[in-house]
Write an enzyme that holds these catalytic residues in place. Sequence first.
Site, PDB file in Angstrom:
ATOM      1  N   ASP A 136       4.808  15.217   9.430  1.00  0.00           N
ATOM      2  CA  ASP A 136       4.395  13.889   8.423  1.00  0.00           C
ATOM      3  C   ASP A 136       3.009  13.579   8.225  1.00  0.00           C
ATOM      4  OD1 ASP A 136       5.124  12.435   6.287  1.00  0.00           O
ATOM      5  OD2 ASP A 136       5.496  10.858   7.570  1.00  0.00           O
ATOM      6  N   ASP A 190      14.938   5.176  -2.835  1.00  0.00           N
ATOM      7  CA  ASP A 190      15.733   6.564  -2.799  1.00  0.00           C
ATOM      8  C   ASP A 190      15.840   6.926  -4.009  1.00  0.00           C
ATOM      9  OD1 ASP A 190      16.105   7.311   0.094  1.00  0.00           O
ATOM     10  OD2 ASP A 190      17.447   5.538   0.405  1.00  0.00           O
ATOM     11  N   ARG A 238       4.433  -0.211  10.104  1.00  0.00           N
ATOM     12  CA  ARG A 238       3.567  -1.163   9.231  1.00  0.00           C
ATOM     13  C   ARG A 238       3.712  -2.531   9.916  1.00  0.00           C
ATOM     14  NH1 ARG A 238      -0.931   0.174   7.068  1.00  0.00           N
ATOM     15  NH2 ARG A 238      -0.963  -1.010   4.986  1.00  0.00           N
ATOM     16  N   LYS A 255       5.723  -6.163  10.951  1.00  0.00           N
ATOM     17  CA  LYS A 255       6.904  -7.212  10.370  1.00  0.00           C
ATOM     18  C   LYS A 255       6.449  -7.729   8.958  1.00  0.00           C
ATOM     19  CE  LYS A 255       6.157 -11.690  12.537  1.00  0.00           C
ATOM     20  NZ  LYS A 255       6.758 -12.630  13.339  1.00  0.00           N
TER      21      LYS A 255
END
Length: 377
Positions: free
Chosen positions: A134, A241, A295, A297
């Site tokens: 990825d 999604d 990334r 909080k």
Amino acid sequence: MDYHELKEQVIAYSKEIGIDKIGFASADVFGELKARLKRQEALGYQSGFEKGDVDERTEPGRLLPGAQSIISIAMAYPSKMHDAPKSRKGDRRGLFCRASWGEDYHTVLRDRLNKLGAYLQELFPDVELKSMVDTGELSDRAVAERAGIGFSGKNCAIITPEFGSYVYLAELVTNIPFAPDEPVQEGCGDCNICVDACPTGALVQGGQLNAQRCIAFLTQTKDFLPDEFRSKIGNRLYGCDTCQTVCPINRKKDFHHHEEFEPDPEVVKPKLTPLLSISNRQFKEKFGSISGSWRGKKPIQRNVILALAHYRDETSISELIRLMNEDPRPVIRGTAAWGLGKIGTSDCFTAIKDAMINEKDEQVIYEMEKGLQFEKI
């Protein structure tokens, strides 16, 4: 060396270590992809998370001199959560996308690639390898498509005949000249459901994505979310999604092959308000093992505020007021002010007006002013 026999041995071993699908592709230049990436750059459709320049992302030989072929692997992940907690009024919950369920897939697939690489080194001591999951330069999807893992859908995901698009992808570039597999010829046909269903119109057309408008990208940004997307984010904390769940090919596709990918409902569908006061240490302990935490909080908390505003959750007002007045991060203070305005009780508007007296940051003041605009609606 009998490369055909070696390929069969690699395929058999891949099944032993839990790889759901494996394919082999040439290491030739991805010419069509190169032209498409250049168009994407010209149009400003890139996310900014991409690694390497266009040449590095499309020429395997730049990454591994002497590259002969690429091994592509796929592992299926679940589309349904067992015993998912309900999001109820006064006890609202957010949601991490399916690709962030369970253990971070980068870790899991890297483990499989390492095992595959070690196996190859035993059989072929002169092997040279470069693995990517990825975050490498090559496009996992372009490699998987060439290797016959699946076809590239209009939702810009690789769609496999067996598992739909609910698969993680990774690859090994190697100097072994494996015979390439045939690409999958299936396609989306006339179906355009994902393009029509995209909440922000990020799917410009079938197979072309404007990443700057994609909710999956937007949930990972750290600045103020542009106004036009705030009503679109819903309760999403990380990822989106929609273009997968509406796909007819994905209907009834739900695979629980790997324990590592099984979601903890309290992690991937957490209560919203408690996340606003979570410490860095607590965040790392609870979410550090999932890919959606990469990334940090801050973007998650910003998205929590937007989700609470979406629900107009009055039980969160006191916590949002605290953030607006005390949080050192302008993005959180300002988003909290906007969220209070969206919730829209008289206490909210009073709190915003009081906080404006002492606020010095111009962006935060601007968000406060936008929050007060809801009072006129």
